[in-house]
Design a protein around this motif. Structure first.
Motif, mmCIF file in Angstrom:
data_model
loop_
_atom_site.group_PDB
_atom_site.id
_atom_site.type_symbol
_atom_site.label_atom_id
_atom_site.label_comp_id
_atom_site.label_asym_id
_atom_site.label_seq_id
_atom_site.Cartn_x
_atom_site.Cartn_y
_atom_site.Cartn_z
ATOM 1 N N GLN A 22 1.077 -1.148 0.308
ATOM 2 C CA GLN A 22 -0.014 0.537 0.387
ATOM 3 C C GLN A 22 1.102 1.080 -0.250
ATOM 4 N N ALA A 23 1.905 1.299 0.836
ATOM 5 C CA ALA A 23 3.100 2.125 -0.145
ATOM 6 C C ALA A 23 3.734 2.312 -1.004
ATOM 7 N N VAL A 24 3.413 1.628 -1.815
ATOM 8 C CA VAL A 24 4.418 2.007 -3.692
ATOM 9 C C VAL A 24 3.137 3.152 -3.943
ATOM 10 N N PRO A 25 3.551 4.568 -4.523
ATOM 11 C CA PRO A 25 3.275 5.249 -4.750
ATOM 12 C C PRO A 25 3.012 5.488 -6.448
ATOM 13 N N GLU A 26 2.173 5.209 -7.344
ATOM 14 C CA GLU A 26 1.882 5.691 -8.701
ATOM 15 C C GLU A 26 2.972 6.241 -8.806
ATOM 16 N N LYS A 27 3.450 7.621 -9.062
ATOM 17 C CA LYS A 27 4.035 8.141 -8.711
ATOM 18 C C LYS A 27 5.430 7.760 -9.164
ATOM 19 N N ASP A 28 5.937 6.669 -8.810
ATOM 20 C CA ASP A 28 7.394 5.906 -8.721
ATOM 21 C C ASP A 28 7.147 4.217 -9.179
ATOM 22 N N ILE A 29 6.842 4.565 -9.908
ATOM 23 C CA ILE A 29 6.058 3.028 -10.020
ATOM 24 C C ILE A 29 6.939 1.975 -11.154
ATOM 25 N N LEU A 43 8.461 -5.354 -8.768
ATOM 26 C CA LEU A 43 8.787 -6.391 -7.822
ATOM 27 C C LEU A 43 7.477 -6.236 -6.488
ATOM 28 N N ALA A 44 6.957 -4.899 -6.609
ATOM 29 C CA ALA A 44 5.136 -5.287 -5.976
ATOM 30 C C ALA A 44 4.429 -6.702 -6.545
ATOM 31 N N GLN A 45 4.268 -7.099 -7.583
ATOM 32 C CA GLN A 45 3.084 -7.726 -8.719
ATOM 33 C C GLN A 45 4.641 -9.323 -8.466
ATOM 34 N N HIS A 46 5.208 -9.167 -7.700
ATOM 35 C CA HIS A 46 5.894 -10.075 -7.767
ATOM 36 C C HIS A 46 5.527 -10.922 -5.943
ATOM 37 N N ILE A 47 5.923 -9.463 -5.125
ATOM 38 C CA ILE A 47 5.302 -10.385 -4.019
ATOM 39 C C ILE A 47 3.883 -10.800 -4.347
ATOM 40 N N ALA A 48 3.080 -10.117 -4.633
ATOM 41 C CA ALA A 48 1.454 -10.238 -4.529
ATOM 42 C C ALA A 48 2.307 -11.739 -5.234
ATOM 43 N N GLU A 76 2.793 -1.731 -14.120
ATOM 44 C CA GLU A 76 1.907 0.027 -13.421
ATOM 45 C C GLU A 76 0.957 0.434 -12.932
ATOM 46 N N ASP A 77 -0.127 -0.928 -12.972
ATOM 47 C CA ASP A 77 -1.358 -0.388 -12.132
ATOM 48 C C ASP A 77 -1.223 -1.332 -10.340
ATOM 49 N N ILE A 78 -0.995 -0.530 -9.407
ATOM 50 C CA ILE A 78 -0.837 -0.795 -8.583
ATOM 51 C C ILE A 78 -1.678 -1.468 -7.879
ATOM 52 N N ASN A 79 -2.836 -0.573 -8.390
ATOM 53 C CA ASN A 79 -4.365 -1.198 -7.460
ATOM 54 C C ASN A 79 -4.330 -2.293 -8.412
ATOM 55 N N LEU A 146 11.540 2.003 -1.466
ATOM 56 C CA LEU A 146 11.541 3.701 -1.495
ATOM 57 C C LEU A 146 11.997 4.857 -1.104
ATOM 58 N N ARG A 147 13.107 3.795 0.173
ATOM 59 C CA ARG A 147 13.691 4.940 0.224
ATOM 60 C C ARG A 147 14.713 5.569 -0.710
ATOM 61 N N ALA A 148 15.336 4.496 -1.853
ATOM 62 C CA ALA A 148 15.833 5.262 -2.900
ATOM 63 C C ALA A 148 14.559 6.218 -3.422
ATOM 64 N N THR A 149 13.755 6.509 -3.394
ATOM 65 C CA THR A 149 12.972 7.334 -3.836
ATOM 66 C C THR A 149 12.037 8.635 -3.242
ATOM 67 N N GLY A 150 12.048 8.532 -2.186
ATOM 68 C CA GLY A 150 12.042 9.457 -0.958
ATOM 69 C C GLY A 150 10.901 8.944 -0.165
ATOM 70 N N ASN A 151 10.120 8.165 -0.726
ATOM 71 C CA ASN A 151 8.929 7.425 -0.019
ATOM 72 C C ASN A 151 8.869 7.193 1.362
ATOM 73 N N LYS A 152 7.609 7.476 1.926
ATOM 74 C CA LYS A 152 8.377 6.575 3.498
ATOM 75 C C LYS A 152 8.030 5.030 3.610
ATOM 76 N N VAL A 153 8.305 4.612 4.402
ATOM 77 C CA VAL A 153 8.571 3.424 4.898
ATOM 78 C C VAL A 153 7.854 2.907 5.862
ATOM 79 N N PRO A 154 6.816 1.870 5.822
ATOM 80 C CA PRO A 154 5.696 1.579 6.556
ATOM 81 C C PRO A 154 6.526 0.552 8.307
ATOM 82 N N GLY A 155 6.079 1.298 9.423
ATOM 83 C CA GLY A 155 6.723 0.701 9.717
ATOM 84 C C GLY A 155 6.217 -1.301 9.795
ATOM 85 N N LEU A 156 7.478 -2.401 10.278
ATOM 86 C CA LEU A 156 6.472 -3.413 9.590
ATOM 87 C C LEU A 156 6.524 -4.064 11.269
ATOM 88 N N TYR A 157 7.892 -3.777 11.640
ATOM 89 C CA TYR A 157 8.273 -4.834 13.196
ATOM 90 C C TYR A 157 8.251 -3.376 14.141
#
Length: 167
Positions: A22-29, A43-48, A76-79, A146-157
Motif C-alpha cells: 500500500q506504500a508503493v506510490p504510482e508516481k514511482d512505479i 517487484l510489487a507484483q512479484h511479491i503478490a 504499472e497499476d498498483i491497484n 521506497l527509501r531510494a525514491t524518498g518515500n515513507k516506509v511503513p514500520g513492519l516490526y
C-alpha cells in the motif's frame, strides 16, 4: 503444531506485506535502481505472485510453473497488484488450512516443463524458503526502493528508523 505456527506467522506477516504494498506510490512505479532490476511495480507484483504459489506448493507434489497460466494485471497499476495480492492471500490461506504436519514432511518438486528447478525437498522446507522467506527477501528490496525514491516506509516490526528519530 507446525501448521498452526505457520498459520500464525502467515496472518501476522500478511498485514506487514499489505502495508508495504500500500506504500508503493504510482508516481514511482517505474523506478528501478539498476538496469537489471525490476521496476517498483514489477517487484510489487512479484511479491503478490508469491502468495499465489502457496497453492501449488502446498497442494501438489510436483508443481510445474510452465503449466500454470497466471493472469496478472499490468505492473504499472498498483491497484490491480493490490487486488491481485488480496485474491492470492485468500488462496494461500485456504491452502495452508488444508495441510497437516504430516504433509509438510512429504517430498515436493518444482519444474518448468521437463526441467527440475527445485527439489525434491520436504514440503515444509519449501514452504519456509520458497514461500515465507522469499516474500521477506523481496519486502526488504521494496523498502530499499521506497527509501531510494524518498518515500515513507511503513514500520513492519515497530517504528522505522525515520519514525524513531521523529522525522
Amino acid at each position: 503444531m507446525i501448521v498452526q505456527s505457520l498459520m500464525a506467522e502467515f496472518e501476522y506477516e500478511v498485514n506487514s506485506t499489505r502495508k508495504l504494498l500500500q506504500a508503493v506510490p504510482e508516481k514511482d512505479i517505474n523506478f528501478k535502481p539498476s538496469p537489471v532490476s525490476w521496476t517498483m511495480g514489477e517487484l510489487a507484483q512479484h511479491i503478490a505472485t508469491i502468495y499465489y504459489w502457496y497453492v501449488g506448493t502446498l497442494t501438489e507434489d510436483v508443481y510445474d510453473l510452465a503449466a500454470d497460466r497466471l493472469e496478472r494485471g499490468k505492473p504499472e497499476d498498483i491497484n490491480a497488484t493490490l487486488d491481485f495480492f488480496e485474491k492470492n492471500v485468500e488462496k494461500a490461506r485456504a491452502a495452508l488450512n488444508a495441510i497437516t504436519d504430516e504433509t509438510l514432511q512429504e517430498p515436493w518438486t518444482m519444474k518448468v516443463g521437463d526441467r527440475t528447478v527445485l527439489g525434491p525437498l520436504p514440503r515444509g522446507v519449501v514452504a519456509r524458503s520458497f514461500l515465507f522467506n522469499h516474500i521477506y527477501h523481496h519486502r526488504g528490496e521494496m523498502i530499499v526502493y521506497l527509501r531510494a525514491t524518498g518515500n515513507k516506509v511503513p514500520g513492519l516490526y515497530g517504528p522505522t528508523y525515520e519514525e524513531s528519530i521523529g522525522s
